[in-house]
Design a protein around this motif. Structure first.
Motif, short mmCIF file in Angstrom:
data_model
loop_
_atom_site.label_atom_id
_atom_site.label_comp_id
_atom_site.label_asym_id
_atom_site.label_seq_id
_atom_site.Cartn_x
_atom_site.Cartn_y
_atom_site.Cartn_z
N GLY A 1 60.40 43.79 26.68
CA GLY A 1 60.30 44.88 25.72
C GLY A 1 58.96 45.58 25.77
N CYS A 2 57.91 44.83 26.01
CA CYS A 2 56.55 45.41 26.04
C CYS A 2 56.20 45.99 27.41
N TYR A 3 56.59 45.32 28.48
CA TYR A 3 56.09 45.67 29.81
C TYR A 3 57.16 46.17 30.77
N GLY A 4 58.43 46.12 30.39
CA GLY A 4 59.51 46.61 31.24
C GLY A 4 59.52 45.93 32.60
N GLN A 5 59.54 46.74 33.66
CA GLN A 5 59.61 46.21 35.02
C GLN A 5 58.35 45.42 35.41
N GLY A 6 57.26 45.62 34.71
CA GLY A 6 56.02 44.90 35.00
C GLY A 6 55.90 43.58 34.27
N ALA A 7 56.96 43.15 33.59
CA ALA A 7 56.90 41.92 32.80
C ALA A 7 56.60 40.69 33.67
N GLY A 8 57.20 40.61 34.84
CA GLY A 8 56.96 39.46 35.71
C GLY A 8 55.50 39.35 36.12
N ALA A 9 54.91 40.48 36.47
CA ALA A 9 53.50 40.48 36.86
C ALA A 9 52.62 40.09 35.68
N GLU A 10 52.94 40.58 34.51
CA GLU A 10 52.16 40.24 33.32
C GLU A 10 52.25 38.74 33.01
N VAL A 11 53.44 38.18 33.15
CA VAL A 11 53.64 36.76 32.88
C VAL A 11 52.85 35.92 33.88
N LEU A 12 52.87 36.30 35.16
CA LEU A 12 52.09 35.56 36.15
C LEU A 12 50.60 35.68 35.88
N LEU A 13 50.15 36.84 35.44
CA LEU A 13 48.75 37.00 35.08
C LEU A 13 48.37 36.07 33.93
N ARG A 14 49.25 35.98 32.93
CA ARG A 14 48.97 35.10 31.79
C ARG A 14 48.93 33.63 32.24
N ALA A 15 49.83 33.25 33.15
CA ALA A 15 49.80 31.88 33.67
C ALA A 15 48.49 31.62 34.40
N PHE A 16 48.06 32.58 35.21
CA PHE A 16 46.80 32.45 35.93
C PHE A 16 45.62 32.31 34.97
N LEU A 17 45.58 33.15 33.94
CA LEU A 17 44.48 33.09 32.98
C LEU A 17 44.47 31.77 32.21
N GLU A 18 45.64 31.27 31.87
CA GLU A 18 45.70 29.97 31.19
C GLU A 18 45.25 28.85 32.11
N GLU A 19 45.55 28.97 33.40
CA GLU A 19 45.08 27.97 34.37
C GLU A 19 43.56 27.98 34.41
N ARG A 20 42.98 29.16 34.42
CA ARG A 20 41.51 29.27 34.42
C ARG A 20 40.91 28.72 33.13
N ASP A 21 41.67 28.82 32.02
CA ASP A 21 41.21 28.29 30.74
C ASP A 21 41.50 26.80 30.58
N LEU A 22 42.05 26.18 31.64
CA LEU A 22 42.39 24.75 31.66
C LEU A 22 43.37 24.38 30.54
N ASN A 23 44.44 25.16 30.44
CA ASN A 23 45.46 24.94 29.41
C ASN A 23 46.81 24.72 30.11
N PRO A 24 47.08 23.50 30.57
CA PRO A 24 48.29 23.25 31.36
C PRO A 24 49.59 23.47 30.59
N ALA A 25 49.61 23.22 29.29
CA ALA A 25 50.83 23.45 28.51
C ALA A 25 51.20 24.93 28.51
N ALA A 26 50.21 25.79 28.37
CA ALA A 26 50.46 27.23 28.37
C ALA A 26 50.87 27.70 29.77
N VAL A 27 50.29 27.13 30.81
CA VAL A 27 50.67 27.49 32.17
C VAL A 27 52.15 27.17 32.39
N ARG A 28 52.56 25.96 32.01
CA ARG A 28 53.97 25.58 32.16
C ARG A 28 54.87 26.53 31.38
N PHE A 29 54.47 26.90 30.18
CA PHE A 29 55.26 27.82 29.37
C PHE A 29 55.45 29.15 30.10
#
Length: 76
Positions: A28-56
């Motif tokens: 709803g927020c990002y349309g066709q770019g949703a997948g890229a946004e989700v991968l970016l969030r996973a990457f940022l959570e990995e950098r923040d050392l938050n494995p539960a958020a990465v898995r989510f």
């Protein structure tokens, strides 16, 4: 006042939603770019050392990519 979905990383959206709900919010927020946004969030959570958020976020990405592999539009 509820936090905007675009500020969901700071608001820990992943703690309040399940992956299916989050995939709908992201589409709803990002349309066709949703997948890229989700991968970016996973990457940022990995950098923040938050494995539960990465898995989510990777579960959310799996839901989004499953929809695109079938030729269907992402879940809305």
């Amino acid at each position: 006042m509820p936090t905007s979905c675009k500020r969901s990383r700071e608001a820990s959206l992943w703690r309040r939603l399940d992956p299916a709900q989050a995939s709908r919010v992201m589409v709803g927020c990002y349309g066709q770019g949703a997948g890229a946004e989700v991968l970016l969030r996973a990457f940022l959570e990995e950098r923040d050392l938050n494995p539960a958020a990465v898995r989510f976020w990777l579960r959310v990405y799996a839901i989004l990519s499953r929809g695109s592999e079938d030729g269907a539009s992402p879940p809305v």
